[in-house]
Enzyme design. Sequence first.
Site, PDB file in Angstrom:
ATOM      1  N   SER A 114       0.952  -1.189   0.113  1.00 21.90           N
ATOM      2  CA  SER A 114      -0.017   0.080  -0.012  1.00 21.90           C
ATOM      3  C   SER A 114       0.789   1.063   0.019  1.00 21.90           C
ATOM      4  O   SER A 114       1.834   1.438   0.576  1.00 21.90           O
ATOM      5  CB  SER A 114      -0.937   0.002   1.204  1.00 21.90           C
ATOM      6  OG  SER A 114      -1.735   1.077   1.259  1.00 21.90           O
ATOM      7  N   HIS A 118       2.529  12.055  -1.288  1.00 17.96           N
ATOM      8  CA  HIS A 118       2.155  13.534  -1.229  1.00 17.96           C
ATOM      9  C   HIS A 118       3.270  14.426  -1.519  1.00 17.96           C
ATOM     10  O   HIS A 118       4.313  14.711  -0.938  1.00 17.96           O
ATOM     11  CB  HIS A 118       1.728  13.834   0.518  1.00 17.96           C
ATOM     12  CG  HIS A 118       0.713  13.238   0.922  1.00 17.96           C
ATOM     13  ND1 HIS A 118      -0.495  13.436   0.361  1.00 17.96           N
ATOM     14  CD2 HIS A 118       0.729  12.285   1.910  1.00 17.96           C
ATOM     15  CE1 HIS A 118      -1.231  12.599   1.387  1.00 17.96           C
ATOM     16  NE2 HIS A 118      -0.993  11.933   2.154  1.00 17.96           N
ATOM     17  N   HIS A 128      -2.790   7.353  -4.318  1.00 17.74           N
ATOM     18  CA  HIS A 128      -3.020   6.205  -3.378  1.00 17.74           C
ATOM     19  C   HIS A 128      -2.980   4.906  -4.543  1.00 17.74           C
ATOM     20  O   HIS A 128      -3.382   4.940  -5.367  1.00 17.74           O
ATOM     21  CB  HIS A 128      -4.259   6.319  -2.634  1.00 17.74           C
ATOM     22  CG  HIS A 128      -4.680   4.951  -2.144  1.00 17.74           C
ATOM     23  ND1 HIS A 128      -5.732   4.236  -2.641  1.00 17.74           N
ATOM     24  CD2 HIS A 128      -4.148   4.321  -1.028  1.00 17.74           C
ATOM     25  CE1 HIS A 128      -5.807   3.050  -2.035  1.00 17.74           C
ATOM     26  NE2 HIS A 128      -5.037   3.033  -1.013  1.00 17.74           N
ATOM     27  N   ASN A 130      -3.021   0.276  -4.048  1.00 20.51           N
ATOM     28  CA  ASN A 130      -2.557  -1.077  -3.036  1.00 20.51           C
ATOM     29  C   ASN A 130      -3.149  -2.036  -3.812  1.00 20.51           C
ATOM     30  O   ASN A 130      -3.747  -1.953  -4.580  1.00 20.51           O
ATOM     31  CB  ASN A 130      -3.034  -0.720  -1.596  1.00 20.51           C
ATOM     32  CG  ASN A 130      -4.436  -1.237  -1.359  1.00 20.51           C
ATOM     33  OD1 ASN A 130      -5.031  -1.862  -2.152  1.00 20.51           O
ATOM     34  ND2 ASN A 130      -5.210  -0.328  -0.613  1.00 20.51           N
ATOM     35  N   VAL A 131      -2.477  -3.097  -3.405  1.00 19.96           N
ATOM     36  CA  VAL A 131      -2.944  -4.506  -3.954  1.00 19.96           C
ATOM     37  C   VAL A 131      -2.893  -5.474  -2.711  1.00 19.96           C
ATOM     38  O   VAL A 131      -1.829  -5.262  -1.831  1.00 19.96           O
ATOM     39  CB  VAL A 131      -2.221  -5.088  -5.200  1.00 19.96           C
ATOM     40  CG1 VAL A 131      -2.618  -4.285  -6.402  1.00 19.96           C
ATOM     41  CG2 VAL A 131      -0.535  -4.880  -4.938  1.00 19.96           C
ATOM     42  N   ARG A 132      -3.690  -6.366  -2.819  1.00 17.41           N
ATOM     43  CA  ARG A 132      -3.693  -7.346  -1.427  1.00 17.41           C
ATOM     44  C   ARG A 132      -4.426  -8.311  -1.679  1.00 17.41           C
ATOM     45  O   ARG A 132      -5.064  -8.608  -2.741  1.00 17.41           O
ATOM     46  CB  ARG A 132      -4.564  -6.358  -0.332  1.00 17.41           C
ATOM     47  CG  ARG A 132      -6.071  -6.147  -0.478  1.00 17.41           C
ATOM     48  CD  ARG A 132      -6.618  -4.850   0.400  1.00 17.41           C
ATOM     49  NE  ARG A 132      -8.012  -4.661  -0.213  1.00 17.41           N
ATOM     50  CZ  ARG A 132      -8.170  -3.761  -0.948  1.00 17.41           C
ATOM     51  NH1 ARG A 132      -7.202  -2.863  -1.577  1.00 17.41           N
ATOM     52  NH2 ARG A 132      -9.291  -3.526  -1.231  1.00 17.41           N
ATOM     53  N   HIS A 167      -6.730   7.292 -16.031  1.00 16.64           N
ATOM     54  CA  HIS A 167      -7.915   6.417 -16.406  1.00 16.64           C
ATOM     55  C   HIS A 167      -7.775   5.385 -17.527  1.00 16.64           C
ATOM     56  O   HIS A 167      -8.068   4.357 -17.488  1.00 16.64           O
ATOM     57  CB  HIS A 167      -9.204   7.120 -16.735  1.00 16.64           C
ATOM     58  CG  HIS A 167      -9.678   7.627 -15.200  1.00 16.64           C
ATOM     59  ND1 HIS A 167     -10.694   7.025 -14.437  1.00 16.64           N
ATOM     60  CD2 HIS A 167      -9.672   8.705 -14.651  1.00 16.64           C
ATOM     61  CE1 HIS A 167     -10.833   7.575 -13.277  1.00 16.64           C
ATOM     62  NE2 HIS A 167     -10.420   8.818 -13.391  1.00 16.64           N
ATOM     63  N   HIS A 197     -20.257  13.010   4.046  1.00 17.21           N
ATOM     64  CA  HIS A 197     -20.446  14.058   4.748  1.00 17.21           C
ATOM     65  C   HIS A 197     -20.213  15.560   4.282  1.00 17.21           C
ATOM     66  O   HIS A 197     -20.761  16.332   4.600  1.00 17.21           O
ATOM     67  CB  HIS A 197     -19.969  14.118   6.271  1.00 17.21           C
ATOM     68  CG  HIS A 197     -18.253  14.016   6.018  1.00 17.21           C
ATOM     69  ND1 HIS A 197     -17.758  12.987   5.643  1.00 17.21           N
ATOM     70  CD2 HIS A 197     -17.430  15.165   6.422  1.00 17.21           C
ATOM     71  CE1 HIS A 197     -16.241  13.198   5.827  1.00 17.21           C
ATOM     72  NE2 HIS A 197     -16.233  14.473   6.470  1.00 17.21           N
TER      73      HIS A 197
END
Length: 323
Positions: A114, A118, A128, A130-132, A167, A197
């Site tokens: 992950s 910045h 960002h 990640n692979v898991r 993309h 929110h």
Amino acid sequence: MTTPPETPAAAAKARPTPDNATALVRAYLVDLQHQIVTALEGVDGKPFGTDPWERPDAAGGITGGGTSRIIEEGNLFERGGVGFSHVTGNDLPPSAAANRPEIAGRAWEAMGVSLVMHPRNPYVPTVHFNVRFFNATAPGEEPVWWFGGGMDLTPYYGFDEDARHFHATCASALAPFGADLHPRFKRWCDDYFYLKHRQEARGVGGIFYDDFHALGFADSFAMMQSVGAGFLDAYLPIVLRRKDMAFGELQRDFQAYRRGRYVEFNLVYDRGTLFGLQSGGRTESILMSMPPVVKWRYDWHPAPGSAESKLTSDFLVARDWLA
């Protein structure tokens, strides 16, 4: 977010795994971390620090470890981390078992790479990735496993060509595995990285998937590797295009304000963060995604027609960037 029910045929195809599945995935992830860090060091010019860690047996019998590769105050990256972790346990935390009641009480292992980067320059977007891999086992039962991952881009100043490139690279990584995957994972990303929110997206999206096993182990693993290989192709051309653009205090101030949204999402909604904290994970590694400088303001809005206002009006909306 719910996962569509699978057909019995899909379940039968998806569950069998080779005996060395864990070793195969782990070896790939360790190598992927090294490849990504080497490439990012080449762009920044400053080496990443290395912080190996181990987790002793704790509540729930959770053990394991990993390596955090960290850069702070680099030439390009103000802060960033590329982490590998592999942990095992006897009981799943609530965030992991909520949508899969059949895995409650099983022994489990989770491993992944992950990263969050910045950059200092506000014209270079935060990224960002990640692979898991997750695997839950019980005596006499077939293992329940899945892959997850994705990548998403969070600009502070939007550029159409950057979003289209990001993309398009995501779509190319998924194309060999089914024409339906990119549209589905793109929508999943738009839905997932959304601050309810605030009623706004975190960034311009990308791809996101979880609980994926529909192609069987070999092809599902191959898809994860394709996504992993696509990350640098998706991000580095944008970095090289924007890293030397001149900026001032106004742009830095707006960047710090928008970074506040990143913090809000990670602490309120992000499943990986919640999983790590609920399972008693290593806090430094879990929160290495946080930006170094952040500002919040009460009910602040950018000036109409400004470059800052265009981020919200033109980029933080769901769009078909490949149209």
